[in-house]
Scaffold this motif. Sequence first.
Motif, PDB file in Angstrom:
ATOM      1  N   LYS A 118       0.826  -1.207   0.000  1.00  0.00           N
ATOM      2  CA  LYS A 118       0.000   0.000   0.000  1.00  0.00           C
ATOM      3  C   LYS A 118       0.864   1.262   0.000  1.00  0.00           C
ATOM      4  N   LYS A 119       2.033   1.174   0.595  1.00  0.00           N
ATOM      5  CA  LYS A 119       2.941   2.329   0.634  1.00  0.00           C
ATOM      6  C   LYS A 119       3.453   2.671  -0.757  1.00  0.00           C
ATOM      7  N   ARG A 148      -1.096   2.644  -4.314  1.00  0.00           N
ATOM      8  CA  ARG A 148      -2.275   3.079  -3.559  1.00  0.00           C
ATOM      9  C   ARG A 148      -3.503   2.223  -3.855  1.00  0.00           C
ATOM     10  N   SER A 149      -3.560   1.637  -5.036  1.00  0.00           N
ATOM     11  CA  SER A 149      -4.735   0.859  -5.437  1.00  0.00           C
ATOM     12  C   SER A 149      -4.669  -0.599  -4.995  1.00  0.00           C
ATOM     13  N   THR A 150      -3.725  -0.935  -4.131  1.00  0.00           N
ATOM     14  CA  THR A 150      -3.608  -2.308  -3.634  1.00  0.00           C
ATOM     15  C   THR A 150      -4.933  -2.744  -2.987  1.00  0.00           C
TER      16      THR A 150
END
Length: 418
Positions: free
Chosen positions: A206-207, A210-212
């Motif tokens: 996620k870092k 962003r779309s994880t």
Amino acid sequence: MNFDRIKEKLEILADAAKYDVSCSSSGGKRKNNGGLGDSSASGICHTYTEDGRCVSLLKILLTNHCIYDCIYCVSRKSNDIKRAAFTVEEVVDLTISFYRRNYIEGLFLSSGIFKDADTTMERLVRVAKKLRTEHNFNGYIHLKSIPGASDDLMNEAALYADRLSVNLEIPTESGLKLLAPDKNREDMLQPMRIVQKGIQQYKDEKKIIRSTPKFAPAGQSTQMIVGATNENDLQIIKVADHFYKNYGMKRVYYSGYIPVTVDNRLPAITAEVPVLRENRLYQSDWLMRFYGFKADEILDFNMPFLDLEVDPKLSWALRHLDQFPVNLQTADYKMILRIPGIGVKTAQKIVSARKFQVLSIDHLKKLGAAVNRAKYFIDFTYGNPFLKHLTDLNLRKLIIGGSQSKFQNQFSQQLTLF
């Protein structure tokens, strides 16, 4: 749809689900993007979000058919009870129907194990997937992970559910072998490791991206039955402490054993549910999670059971009077947390308020402390007349006499003897 049959199934499978208490929705933050439900906002249970709101969940089993014969379980295969099973479509339709009528804000779905672990887990996952992808349901979903299910199914479940949980059931491996010889503790641990690993991987990805996709955003939990076997409280809280530290558990739940059958391996069918012991375990759990206590501070080998007359923090204080009195004006935050009658929020307020004024017992009342207990352990700058009782041999009796508890009636007869 045969509504009479659906109603009958709901009555059977909601009743069977009541023994599972690990249905908190704390930590669910799935936002509503134009779909149904918002988890940050007969068969219905009430639980609480992390900000204290009460929410309602449809709490049911997919089926109470089970291949296992766990002697403590009402759904065990040898038990002569009515059996029922929902289809995937029936659970989905019930969830959407209940939500549209404003009865619920989410789903808690567990199941007996039919055929094998993977078959059962696959159907649980299908329910969550259909709700998310076909109905755009954004309400809270808690799935019970099936011990022995494949890693792939666990990973898929975490993509659609807010929280996953595998119940330890019995605190120790020896107790599990005694009461559920068909089950293997390792089968319970493996799904926990998969979820823990996936959550950490999600945080790392996620870092960067962003779309994880979300992965069990509300974490995982587990539950232990208290009183079915002869484990002491020290063993139980050490097990809980281990899972908090090594598996990143959001919550460990404790369920007082409810007698469901006559068997010489179990307490008598007339035995009372250990409600007070369960409550003390929750209080101890809180001390470990929020108050900085270690398991072996709360209990030790010389005192392996929790005191049922007083809460565990007061019990610790009475055994460690050398740590008191605590001066509210100068003590550090960690020590203020250990004062009986002072909670986390009150301790934070005390640390903030003392920067601007010299605190008194009246201030303490306004800040939300349970002064009837705290007053015996605190030293104010101007002094405290109640400290004369700190070395009193009757301090414990004095505090109990000035406190009221919802469990007080359990001791009223005993206390009249002294």
